[in-house]
Motif scaffolding. Structure first.
Motif, PDB file in Angstrom:
ATOM      1  N   SER A 154       0.815  -1.229   0.000  1.00  0.00           N
ATOM      2  CA  SER A 154       0.000   0.000   0.000  1.00  0.00           C
ATOM      3  C   SER A 154       0.843   1.271   0.000  1.00  0.00           C
ATOM      4  O   SER A 154       0.291   2.369  -0.004  1.00  0.00           O
ATOM      5  N   LEU A 155       2.167   1.136   0.004  1.00  0.00           N
ATOM      6  CA  LEU A 155       3.025   2.327   0.041  1.00  0.00           C
ATOM      7  C   LEU A 155       2.854   3.172  -1.223  1.00  0.00           C
ATOM      8  O   LEU A 155       2.641   2.635  -2.320  1.00  0.00           O
ATOM      9  N   PRO A 156       2.954   4.483  -1.088  1.00  0.00           N
ATOM     10  CA  PRO A 156       2.898   5.335  -2.282  1.00  0.00           C
ATOM     11  C   PRO A 156       4.203   5.239  -3.074  1.00  0.00           C
ATOM     12  O   PRO A 156       5.242   4.869  -2.533  1.00  0.00           O
ATOM     13  N   GLY A 157       4.118   5.550  -4.357  1.00  0.00           N
ATOM     14  CA  GLY A 157       5.329   5.580  -5.180  1.00  0.00           C
ATOM     15  C   GLY A 157       5.655   4.279  -5.873  1.00  0.00           C
ATOM     16  O   GLY A 157       6.712   4.165  -6.503  1.00  0.00           O
ATOM     17  N   ILE A 158       4.753   3.270  -5.774  1.00  0.00           N
ATOM     18  CA  ILE A 158       4.990   1.991  -6.450  1.00  0.00           C
ATOM     19  C   ILE A 158       4.422   2.057  -7.863  1.00  0.00           C
ATOM     20  O   ILE A 158       3.297   2.530  -8.084  1.00  0.00           O
ATOM     21  N   ALA A 159       5.174   1.583  -8.840  1.00  0.00           N
ATOM     22  CA  ALA A 159       4.750   1.619 -10.243  1.00  0.00           C
ATOM     23  C   ALA A 159       3.585   0.656 -10.468  1.00  0.00           C
ATOM     24  O   ALA A 159       3.361  -0.289  -9.701  1.00  0.00           O
ATOM     25  N   THR A 160       2.833   0.900 -11.540  1.00  0.00           N
ATOM     26  CA  THR A 160       1.715   0.039 -11.910  1.00  0.00           C
ATOM     27  C   THR A 160       1.920  -0.476 -13.342  1.00  0.00           C
ATOM     28  O   THR A 160       2.667   0.113 -14.131  1.00  0.00           O
ATOM     29  N   ASP A 161       1.231  -1.587 -13.659  1.00  0.00           N
ATOM     30  CA  ASP A 161       1.329  -2.115 -15.019  1.00  0.00           C
ATOM     31  C   ASP A 161       0.272  -1.480 -15.910  1.00  0.00           C
ATOM     32  O   ASP A 161      -0.420  -0.536 -15.511  1.00  0.00           O
ATOM     33  N   ALA A 162       0.117  -2.004 -17.123  1.00  0.00           N
ATOM     34  CA  ALA A 162      -0.799  -1.401 -18.090  1.00  0.00           C
ATOM     35  C   ALA A 162      -2.255  -1.476 -17.638  1.00  0.00           C
ATOM     36  O   ALA A 162      -3.083  -0.652 -18.053  1.00  0.00           O
TER      37      ALA A 162
END
Length: 389
Positions: free
Chosen positions: A82-90
């Motif tokens: 749940s941490l902010p700043g984590i990348a996401t996929d398409a």
């Protein structure tokens, strides 16, 4: 001061070509050992360093030296996810993979002897986090099943690990539905399956590690501080490539120290051989030395000539030894990683730095072995030389 021509120095080595070949051969063997050790150490280091990605973060239990002895509870893993700043996929899913990692004992394909293999439970996001990994045979395992994929080194080296075969561990049969290539990284020596199925099979309640990709690599320090300062976590976070670089340190250092020690011991014999060869050259050419001195060549020129002869001899041995060692780049071996006690496959790696170190090592042997005979030749008196001739 007039210098003795290099052609004269080289011609003297050719005249004594049998002795030259034997001495250069002894040096070549020492250089071969020296270069091979450096190439082995570099190969292991390169294999592990290539495993990590600079924009991935690896989270382990505080103080854990490897994934094998780490533990992260489901609650802690949820906080990390749940941490902010984590990348996401398409599709908008966060690129986070919560992974159990265990050791499993499997028989080798050629000898039948057992060896430890790393078994990793992962997720579809785990594959996306490792862009160097690609399926080369079959397909990826289906989540929620007892299907597995094996690294290319495991598929070749262990019984039951090739495409279409079946492995039995953790109380159930696992069907190999794919083989992956990880670009010569440590993942080539692993078995991958569904994370939740691995947790159930091994009756584990905690993950070994959590891996995630940063949306902005510059935010590493901020996220690392947030993880390490949270009293609920008690976890360490570091860049994935740095983590794997640390994993290689102990094994690579051990191999380097052991190999260099052997090389130094062997080099003593090579230096003695070069010294004997050069003393014999001086003894057989006393008349030449007197003639050179009578023609106006000073002591320094004589010393330089004989020392250059020894260095040229060492250079020949060094190049031959390095050429032989370069053939090892086609060889693949496996050894035990001291950090995880599992098998890791690697290839010998020759770099320009290793080539330079090897040639300098050979020249150092030539200098040490040739200096005293050269100094003796330079100290001979003209009258004594001509009388002896």
């Amino acid at each position: 001061m007039k210098a003795i021509p290099l052609s004269y120095i080289a011609r003297n080595l050719w005249v004594r070509r049998v002795t030259t070949a034997l001495t250069a051969g002894g040096m070549a063997l020492v250089v071969y050992v020296f270069a091979t050790v450096l190439m082995m150490s570099e190969g292991i280091r390169a294999t592990l360093v290539a495993t990590g990605q600079p924009d991935n973060v690896m989270v382990l239990r505080k103080g854990a030296g490897s994934e094998i002895n780490s533990g992260i509870s489901r609650g802690q893993a949820a906080i990390i996810e749940s941490l902010p700043g984590i990348a996401t996929d398409a599709t908008g899913l966060r690129l986070v993979s919560k992974e159990p990692v265990v050791l499993n004992n499997l028989p080798k394909r050629d000898t039948g002897k057992p060896a430890n293999v790393t078994v990793r439970g992962t997720t579809p996001q785990g594959l996306e986090l490792r862009p160097q990994v690609r399926i080369v045979e079959g397909r990826m395992f289906r989540p929620g099943t007892s299907e597995i994929v094996t690294g290319s080194a495991v598929a070749k080296g262990f019984r039951g690990a090739a495409l279409g075969e079946t492995l039995r561990f953790a109380g159930r049969d696992w069907h190999v539905v794919g083989v992956f290539d990880a670009a010569r990284s440590a993942f080539d020596s692993e078995i991958w399956g569904d994370a939740e199925q691995m947790m159930q099979a091994y009756r584990r309640n905690s993950f070994s590690s959590v891996v995630f990709r940063l949306a902005d690599a510059e935010r590493l320090d901020a996220i690392k501080a947030e993880i390490e300062n949270d009293p609920r976590l008690q976890l360490d976070a570091k860049r994935e490539d740095k983590f794997y670089a640390e994993q290689s340190a102990a094994l690579a250092t051990f191999i380097s120290i052991l190999g260099l020690t052997l090389s130094i011991i062997f080099s003593i014999g090579a230096v003695v051989g070069a010294t004997i060869t050069m003393f014999a050259a001086v003894a057989s050419r006393i008349g030449e030395i007197g003639t050179l001195r009578a023609l106006g060549f000073r002591r320094g020129a004589v010393l330089t000539a004989f020392l250059s002869e020894s260095l040229l001899l060492a250079l020949v041995g060094g190049l031959v030894g390095l050429a032989a060692a370069s053939l090892m780049t086609t060889v693949s071996l496996s050894t035990t990683n001291f950090q995880t006690f599992s098998e890791i496959a690697f290839q010998f790696r020759l770099t320009p730095k290793i080539a330079l170190q090897t040639i300098l090592f050979a020249l150092a042997m030539g200098f040490v072995g040739g200096f005293i005979p050269a100094w003796r030749a330079a100290r001979l008196k003209i009258v004594d030389c001509l009388r002896a001739a």
